[in-house]
Design a protein around this motif. Structure first.
Motif, mmCIF file in Angstrom:
data_model
loop_
_atom_site.group_PDB
_atom_site.id
_atom_site.type_symbol
_atom_site.label_atom_id
_atom_site.label_comp_id
_atom_site.label_asym_id
_atom_site.label_seq_id
_atom_site.Cartn_x
_atom_site.Cartn_y
_atom_site.Cartn_z
ATOM 1 N N GLU A 43 34.116 52.032 52.261
ATOM 2 C CA GLU A 43 34.442 52.685 50.881
ATOM 3 C C GLU A 43 34.010 51.792 49.569
ATOM 4 N N ASP A 44 34.328 51.992 48.680
ATOM 5 C CA ASP A 44 33.929 51.013 47.365
ATOM 6 C C ASP A 44 34.997 49.957 47.525
ATOM 7 N N PRO A 45 34.697 48.565 47.094
ATOM 8 C CA PRO A 45 33.391 48.329 46.530
ATOM 9 C C PRO A 45 32.345 48.056 47.550
ATOM 10 N N ARG A 46 31.015 47.972 47.219
ATOM 11 C CA ARG A 46 30.066 47.545 48.365
ATOM 12 C C ARG A 46 29.834 46.336 47.857
ATOM 13 N N LEU A 47 29.470 45.191 48.884
ATOM 14 C CA LEU A 47 29.000 43.879 48.549
ATOM 15 C C LEU A 47 27.456 43.956 48.755
ATOM 16 N N SER A 48 26.660 44.370 47.826
ATOM 17 C CA SER A 48 25.048 44.675 48.095
ATOM 18 C C SER A 48 24.480 44.549 46.716
ATOM 19 N N GLN A 49 23.077 44.380 46.895
ATOM 20 C CA GLN A 49 22.375 44.005 45.873
ATOM 21 C C GLN A 49 22.451 45.384 44.787
ATOM 22 N N PHE A 50 22.885 46.407 45.147
ATOM 23 C CA PHE A 50 23.116 47.485 44.211
ATOM 24 C C PHE A 50 24.358 47.837 43.573
ATOM 25 N N ASN A 51 25.245 46.745 43.610
ATOM 26 C CA ASN A 51 26.456 46.849 43.074
ATOM 27 C C ASN A 51 26.579 45.921 41.877
ATOM 28 N N GLU A 52 26.636 46.271 40.685
ATOM 29 C CA GLU A 52 26.583 45.168 39.452
ATOM 30 C C GLU A 52 28.058 45.275 38.839
ATOM 31 N N GLU A 53 28.955 45.802 39.688
ATOM 32 C CA GLU A 53 30.486 45.809 39.123
ATOM 33 C C GLU A 53 31.248 44.662 39.782
ATOM 34 N N PRO A 54 32.003 43.976 38.908
ATOM 35 C CA PRO A 54 32.831 42.847 39.242
ATOM 36 C C PRO A 54 33.936 43.219 39.898
ATOM 37 N N LEU A 55 34.057 42.247 40.921
ATOM 38 C CA LEU A 55 35.360 42.466 41.743
ATOM 39 C C LEU A 55 36.680 42.334 41.251
ATOM 40 N N ALA A 56 37.812 42.568 41.753
ATOM 41 C CA ALA A 56 38.986 42.512 41.249
ATOM 42 C C ALA A 56 40.062 42.014 42.192
ATOM 43 N N LEU B 64 32.112 33.804 51.552
ATOM 44 C CA LEU B 64 33.512 33.407 51.510
ATOM 45 C C LEU B 64 33.922 32.537 50.262
ATOM 46 N N ASN B 65 33.244 31.496 50.382
ATOM 47 C CA ASN B 65 33.572 30.406 49.148
ATOM 48 C C ASN B 65 33.360 30.773 47.946
ATOM 49 N N VAL B 66 32.072 31.617 47.796
ATOM 50 C CA VAL B 66 32.231 31.881 46.334
ATOM 51 C C VAL B 66 32.956 33.368 45.924
ATOM 52 N N LEU B 67 33.234 34.254 46.859
ATOM 53 C CA LEU B 67 34.025 35.261 46.516
ATOM 54 C C LEU B 67 35.234 35.150 45.752
ATOM 55 N N LYS B 68 35.133 35.732 44.709
ATOM 56 C CA LYS B 68 36.756 35.779 43.571
ATOM 57 C C LYS B 68 36.295 36.839 42.504
ATOM 58 N N PRO B 69 37.440 37.141 41.991
ATOM 59 C CA PRO B 69 37.193 38.090 41.005
ATOM 60 C C PRO B 69 36.379 37.927 39.977
ATOM 61 N N GLY B 70 35.578 38.864 39.454
ATOM 62 C CA GLY B 70 34.497 38.700 38.406
ATOM 63 C C GLY B 70 33.189 38.632 38.656
ATOM 64 N N LEU B 71 33.051 38.131 40.315
ATOM 65 C CA LEU B 71 31.675 38.345 40.583
ATOM 66 C C LEU B 71 31.339 39.640 40.999
ATOM 67 N N THR B 72 30.090 40.154 40.853
ATOM 68 C CA THR B 72 29.851 41.324 41.183
ATOM 69 C C THR B 72 29.368 41.300 42.708
ATOM 70 N N GLY B 73 29.436 42.815 43.317
ATOM 71 C CA GLY B 73 28.866 42.759 44.601
ATOM 72 C C GLY B 73 27.611 42.198 44.920
ATOM 73 N N ARG B 74 26.703 42.237 44.019
ATOM 74 C CA ARG B 74 25.502 41.683 44.083
ATOM 75 C C ARG B 74 25.556 40.406 44.095
ATOM 76 N N GLU B 75 26.262 39.454 43.401
ATOM 77 C CA GLU B 75 26.303 38.244 43.443
ATOM 78 C C GLU B 75 26.917 37.457 44.722
ATOM 79 N N VAL B 76 27.868 38.197 45.409
ATOM 80 C CA VAL B 76 28.402 37.694 46.689
ATOM 81 C C VAL B 76 27.379 38.134 47.844
ATOM 82 N N ASP B 77 26.732 39.301 47.722
ATOM 83 C CA ASP B 77 25.671 39.291 48.767
ATOM 84 C C ASP B 77 24.869 38.503 48.589
ATOM 85 N N SER B 78 24.153 37.821 47.033
ATOM 86 C CA SER B 78 23.115 36.992 47.198
ATOM 87 C C SER B 78 23.448 35.875 47.750
#
Ligand SMILES: [Mn+2]
Length: 353
Positions: free
Chosen positions: A294-307, A251-265
């Protein structure tokens, strides 16, 4: 959003986009009926539906031209294709059966059917203010129902009774339905991430994982808390605090620009450092909206940035077979600089006496 579909149509050189997917139909047109076809061309928005729904469609979708289907949807579509001299039709290849496509190709020999994927799902990731309000309302109902349930949980009650109470309370609070059957996993059954509520009776020493959500005006919510019955053992405190630390880190790192993988990590690293990474076998979270997953996924397989305006769950867990499990889940909306929690409810370990 129709502009985005139209520019995609231009890119793939198609005359029209058609959709028969119920959720996409609702998303694009606001029409909630169970049958219909959406037709988006460069100069028209058309909703074809049948006699049961034409009046409703007129009310719910004032910006759409409503066409009454006289016989089948296919006939109505055929008429439009002919009238408008359509040559290339973009369709949703994930939702049209092989059989359906073969029939179309046979019937419309001169027409080319162009497969598209994820066009509407991609739009649905970013929510409008109206959608966020509805999701927040659904989240509030879930929080209120769980808050009301907790003081009523007593040793001797069955998991299934708790699930039933939750369903009833969410409906009483204005939910149209459950977003999914509530998950109640007590004691060793908490090690099953998707435990089906059973006849097992709550007993002293149990962890109880409760995962629940409802549908409000078409939009879903999702919430999980873990409770302990009686004073927690040191091992229970240890596991609970690791999961809470993992959730807080995400929750502390979650912000736009981070990918689903980065938040999962961010969450997974906390659990890995504590030595339990093999006991966190699912992804951190998923998008929520008209559908519960639904999309987006917070997972190791999602390289798309959050918005901003994406709505996702953050739900790490640790599951120890034969012992039990802990999961803590919040529903959040991504903001310009971080995220806002929609499921505002304490995460201090609550003891049930
Ligand atoms: Mn979830």
């Amino acid at each position: 959003m129709l502009n985005q579909i139209r520019s995609r149509l231009a890119e793939i050189n198609c005359d029209v986009f058609i959709s028969m997917h119920q959720t996409h139909r609702r998303y694009l047109t606001k029409f909630t009926g169970s049958a219909g076809l959406v037709w988006i061309s460069h100069d028209a928005n058309i909703l074809i539906t049948d006699f049961r729904y034409t009046e409703q469609a007129g009310e719910q979708s004032p910006d759409w031209e409503i066409i009454l289907q006289q016989s089948t949807l296919e006939e109505a579509m055929a008429q439009l294709i002919e009238e408008r001299r359509v040559r290339r039709v973009a369709f949703e290849s994930e939702y049209i059966t092989v059989n359906q496509l073969a029939e179309w190709q046979e019937k419309f020999e001169a027409v080319e059917f162009v497969p598209t994927k994820g066009l509407v799902a991609q739009l649905r990731r970013v929510k409008t203010s109206d959608e966020i309000e509805k999701i927040a309302a659904a989240a509030k109902i879930a929080v209120e129902a769980l808050t009301a349930l907790v003081p009523r949980i007593k040793p001797g009650m069955a998991e299934a009774e708790l699930a039933l109470e939750l369903e009833y309370m969410m409906r009483r609070l204005g939910a149209k339905a459950v977003a999914f059957d509530p998950i109640v996993g007590s004691g060793p059954r908490g090690a099953l991430p998707h435990a089906i509520p059973s006849d097992r009776k709550i007993q002293a020493g149990d962890f109880i994982v409760i995962d629940m959500g409802c549908v409000y005006q078409g939009y879903c919510s999702d919430l999980t808390r873990t409770f302990v019955v009686g004073r927690p053992e040191p091992k229970q405190l240890e596991i609970y605090n690791i999961v809470l630390e993992a959730q807080t880190a995400a929750l502390n790192v979650l912000k736009p620009g981070l990918t689903g993988r980065e938040v999962d990590s961010a969450a997974r690293d906390v659990i890995r450092r504590a030595g339990y990474d093999r006991n966190f076998g699912h992804s951190l979270g998923h998008g929520v909206g008209l559908e519960i997953h639904e999309d987006p996924r917070l997972s190791q397989f999602n390289e798309e940035p959050l918005a901003p305006r994406m709505v996702v769950t953050v739900e790490p867990g640790i599951y120890l077979p034969g012992w039990g499990g802990v999961r803590i889940e919040d529903l959040v909306v991504v903001t310009e600089s971080g995220c806002d929690i929609l499921t505002e409810l304490t995460k201090e370990l609550t003891i049930i006496e």
